[in-house]
Design a protein around this motif. Structure first.
Motif, mmCIF file in Angstrom:
data_model
loop_
_atom_site.group_PDB
_atom_site.id
_atom_site.type_symbol
_atom_site.label_atom_id
_atom_site.label_comp_id
_atom_site.label_asym_id
_atom_site.label_seq_id
_atom_site.Cartn_x
_atom_site.Cartn_y
_atom_site.Cartn_z
ATOM 1 N N SER A 3 0.839 -1.192 0.000
ATOM 2 C CA SER A 3 0.000 0.000 0.000
ATOM 3 C C SER A 3 0.872 1.239 0.000
ATOM 4 O O SER A 3 1.807 1.353 0.804
ATOM 5 C CB SER A 3 -0.913 0.024 1.239
ATOM 6 O OG SER A 3 -1.860 -1.022 1.187
ATOM 7 N N THR A 5 0.968 4.975 0.960
ATOM 8 C CA THR A 5 0.252 5.907 1.824
ATOM 9 C C THR A 5 0.940 7.263 1.795
ATOM 10 O O THR A 5 2.146 7.364 1.600
ATOM 11 C CB THR A 5 0.179 5.391 3.271
ATOM 12 O OG1 THR A 5 1.505 5.289 3.809
ATOM 13 C CG2 THR A 5 -0.504 4.031 3.325
ATOM 14 N N ARG A 94 -2.311 9.732 7.959
ATOM 15 C CA ARG A 94 -1.755 8.876 6.913
ATOM 16 C C ARG A 94 -2.901 8.137 6.230
ATOM 17 O O ARG A 94 -3.697 7.479 6.897
ATOM 18 C CB ARG A 94 -0.758 7.880 7.512
ATOM 19 C CG ARG A 94 -0.066 6.981 6.481
ATOM 20 C CD ARG A 94 0.961 6.089 7.154
ATOM 21 N NE ARG A 94 2.044 6.874 7.699
ATOM 22 C CZ ARG A 94 3.104 7.285 7.010
ATOM 23 N NH1 ARG A 94 3.200 6.988 5.722
ATOM 24 N NH2 ARG A 94 4.052 7.994 7.590
ATOM 25 N N GLN A 95 -2.965 8.247 4.900
ATOM 26 C CA GLN A 95 -4.060 7.638 4.152
ATOM 27 C C GLN A 95 -3.516 6.840 2.970
ATOM 28 O O GLN A 95 -2.539 7.232 2.345
ATOM 29 C CB GLN A 95 -5.026 8.716 3.636
ATOM 30 C CG GLN A 95 -5.674 9.540 4.738
ATOM 31 C CD GLN A 95 -6.566 10.635 4.179
ATOM 32 O OE1 GLN A 95 -7.140 10.516 3.100
ATOM 33 N NE2 GLN A 95 -6.685 11.732 4.927
ATOM 34 N N LYS A 96 -4.202 5.729 2.671
ATOM 35 C CA LYS A 96 -3.810 4.887 1.534
ATOM 36 C C LYS A 96 -4.352 5.487 0.257
ATOM 37 O O LYS A 96 -5.531 5.814 0.160
ATOM 38 C CB LYS A 96 -4.346 3.468 1.731
ATOM 39 C CG LYS A 96 -4.006 2.523 0.584
ATOM 40 C CD LYS A 96 -4.464 1.111 0.891
ATOM 41 C CE LYS A 96 -5.966 1.004 0.933
ATOM 42 N NZ LYS A 96 -6.433 -0.388 1.144
ATOM 43 N N GLU A 99 -2.868 0.643 -4.115
ATOM 44 C CA GLU A 99 -2.487 -0.724 -3.777
ATOM 45 C C GLU A 99 -1.747 -1.336 -4.952
ATOM 46 O O GLU A 99 -2.195 -1.229 -6.101
ATOM 47 C CB GLU A 99 -3.712 -1.569 -3.440
ATOM 48 C CG GLU A 99 -4.240 -1.344 -2.042
ATOM 49 C CD GLU A 99 -5.236 -2.416 -1.622
ATOM 50 O OE1 GLU A 99 -5.495 -2.528 -0.413
ATOM 51 O OE2 GLU A 99 -5.738 -3.140 -2.506
#
Length: 235
Positions: A3, A5, A94-96, A99
């Motif tokens: 991922s 992020t 913190r964000q994804k 993927e």
């Protein structure tokens, strides 16, 4: 599955994301490491979710196919879906945003090269061709009638550690004056020798205090003029 992020300090904008369409592919730039021999490739590599490359031995296709120059093992990576827009938050979270299915390799460092998009938080203004390669960006939102600069204020705050500062809270014309002892990863602020001032008059001596970031309107060095060199802390 890997991922990607991000943590971004956004003021006045939201939905930060790569400009990534079939007509205008975004090339995600990384440092790559082989998981077999753990050697790091010296050059950056770029991956597009719209490019397909054949893997040897009729093993199908992947967005990125790479052979390690040290152990000669072939590995691959495929971006699973379109990027997810980063949403404004205070304090920054913190964000994804992506993927990636990695087989035999890891991406160890991301470089935000290429064009990004964002949307005005209140106005809905669409911003395009955003360049984040230098780490910060600013523009003017005509609909909102306000200039904004989504940057990371931590370097400025770090430069003020052990200096006398003035902190304006978001209500009641309240200010705290004291020596900046430390800031944490969420930009909560610790002061020593703190004094509380309301409407330009000192009301009490507080000593050691901890101020949450989302209570702060601005902060500046005590030797700076009001309105110069301050950093707004939205929350």
């Amino acid at each position: 599955m890997l991922s990607l992020t991000l943590t971004a300090d956004l003021s006045g904008v939201t939905e930060l994301r790569p400009d990534d369409t079939a007509d205008n592919p975004f090339w995600y730039t990384f440092k790559v490491q082989c998981t077999s021999c753990r050697e790091n490739h010296s050059n950056n590599v770029s991956v597009s979710r719209f490019e397909q490359n054949e893997m040897s031995g009729s093993r199908g296709e992947a967005n990125f196919v790479w052979k390690c120059q040290f152990c000669k093992r072939e590995s691959s990576a495929t971006i699973k879906a379109a990027p997810i827009a980063y949403q404004q938050a205070s304090p920054p979270t913190r964000q994804k945003i992506l993927e990636i299915d990695c087989r035999g390799l890891e991406f160890t460092e991301f470089h935000p090269e290429g064009e990004w998009l964002a949307t005005g938080l209140e106005s809905g203004t669409k911003f395009t061709a955003i360049d984040l390669s230098e780490g910060d960006w600013f523009d003017y939102d005509e609909k909102a009638g306000d200039e904004f600069m989504p940057i990371n204020p931590r370097p400025m705050l770090q430069n003020l550690v052990n200096e006398e500062v003035v902190i304006r809270l978001k209500w009641g014309q309240t200010e705290y004056k004291g020596r900046l002892v430390s800031i944490d990863s969420y930009m909560n602020i610790q002061l020593s020798g703190a004094e509380e001032w309301i409407d330009q008059e000192m009301t009490s001596v507080l000593g050691q205090v901890l101020i949450r970031c989302n209570n702060v309107l601005w902060i500046q060095g005590a030797n700076q003029n009001n309105g110069n060199g301050d950093t707004k802390m939205d929350g």
